[in-house]
Design an enzyme around this catalytic site. Sequence first.
Site, mmCIF file in Angstrom:
data_model
loop_
_atom_site.group_PDB
_atom_site.id
_atom_site.type_symbol
_atom_site.label_atom_id
_atom_site.label_comp_id
_atom_site.label_asym_id
_atom_site.label_seq_id
_atom_site.Cartn_x
_atom_site.Cartn_y
_atom_site.Cartn_z
ATOM 1 C CG ASP A 157 -3.951 6.908 1.521
ATOM 2 O OD1 ASP A 157 -4.694 7.263 0.594
ATOM 3 O OD2 ASP A 157 -2.785 7.312 1.660
ATOM 4 C CG HIS A 198 -4.871 13.529 -1.297
ATOM 5 N ND1 HIS A 198 -4.020 13.093 -2.296
ATOM 6 C CD2 HIS A 198 -5.202 12.441 -0.566
ATOM 7 C CE1 HIS A 198 -3.861 11.782 -2.165
ATOM 8 N NE2 HIS A 198 -4.564 11.358 -1.132
HETATM 9 C C1 VNL Z 1 -0.249 6.628 -3.011
HETATM 10 C C2 VNL Z 1 -0.756 6.705 -1.737
HETATM 11 C C3 VNL Z 1 -0.844 7.323 -4.055
HETATM 12 C C4 VNL Z 1 -1.880 7.494 -1.486
HETATM 13 C C5 VNL Z 1 -1.953 8.111 -3.797
HETATM 14 O O1 VNL Z 1 -2.600 8.817 -4.795
HETATM 15 C C6 VNL Z 1 -2.485 8.180 -2.509
HETATM 16 C C7 VNL Z 1 0.930 5.819 -3.288
HETATM 17 C C8 VNL Z 1 -2.212 8.633 -6.137
HETATM 18 O O2 VNL Z 1 1.284 4.977 -2.444
HETATM 19 O O3 VNL Z 1 1.504 6.005 -4.352
HETATM 20 O O4 VNL Z 1 -3.570 8.925 -2.310
HETATM 21 MN MN MN Z 2 -4.521 9.304 -0.220
#
Ligand code: VNL
Ligand code: MN
Length: 366
Positions: free
Chosen positions: A327, A205
């Site tokens: 997500d 990830h």
């Molecule tokens: C975001 C998107 C952040 C998916 C994430 O983890 C994530 C973002 C902190 O849009 O900042 O898994």
């Molecule tokens: Mn994510």
Amino acid sequence: MGLDRRTLLGGASAAAATTLVNGTGRAARPKGQIRIATEEAFSTREHMRAMKALVDSRPEVTRFDYKLYRLITADLDADTPKRLLDLEKIRLAEMDEYGVTMHLLSLTSPGVQLLAPDVAVGVARSTNDELAEVIARNPGRFAGLATIAPQNPAAAAKEIERAKNKLKLNGVIINSHTNNEYLDDKKYWPILEAAEALDMPIYIHPRSPSDQMRLAMEDYNMGSAFWGYGMDTSTHFVRLMASGAFDRFPALTVVLGHMGEAVHFWIWRLDYMSAPGVQRGESPMKLLPSEYIRRNLRITTSGQENPAALKYSMDVLGPWNVMWAIDYPYQGTASAVQFMDNAPITQPERDAIYWQNAARVFNIKL
Ligand code: VNL
Ligand code: MN
């Protein structure tokens, strides 16, 4: 969220109609579309506390990770922390509203990878215990990826075994680099060895880019999920592949979100540049990049609601290697469901991407 419920149902019944004429001879689905979402984030009070303590004692770690900084310094009642910390109220209600059968849960990025090794090992263990309890309380609604602390590879390998055999979790999540190091570094190979031996896929990830990558991303907040997250993660996969890790661990499965972080968009050129007589790349790989990409990589649609990219991915990787994800809570359930309900694919393909591939890859029993 801003989706008209009738639009959604209209999309679903249009899909049901195509089931009858798709010519596969398979029976129509019995009671509505099954949907397993495969990159769904949560957090715990303990994780938030540990991250807050880290930010207070080492503010420099958040210098480039503004999203992380905002998240963990925000009041825990703010929308994103609230949705991360909630598992059984807001989340289940939203899943029910849009017909999401199951979340495959993972501790939100950057997991425990910024914490001091001893702290990280402890938080990983208790997070996995909490996760297993939530899954047990809600049969059929949740599955989970184990958190590990790559800072301590031996402990991480042990935790993978405990996660599989004792906690019955479904794979492992690693939020890209750890202290600016990637999994091609052989000190981390005990993790790969355990994951392969125990049939636990590793979901790589994104997190904010390593110091090496950051130099080009200091402006425009480019190190964020806008660009840097994906670039760091795609580079991570290519490093791992180029190191020969998939020759040493041929049955290892790696999962990338965000439509494969664009790795497979390079498939022809990666092969071309590896060919004898060209060899712009210099690596110990025994096979062509396309062979590892098709054998060892699975991708998810998290946060990439793009029908053209979906079609390309299905063509190049095979529809059995693509899985649906939302997500949550960073992106919306409504639009992720609408995207997949309305994607211009056959109903057997939709079933594969919505849930059958996830059930196979992550060993999920519904
Ligand atoms: C975001 C998107 C952040 C998916 C994430 O983890 C994530 C973002 C902190 O849009 O900042 O898994
Ligand atoms: Mn994510």
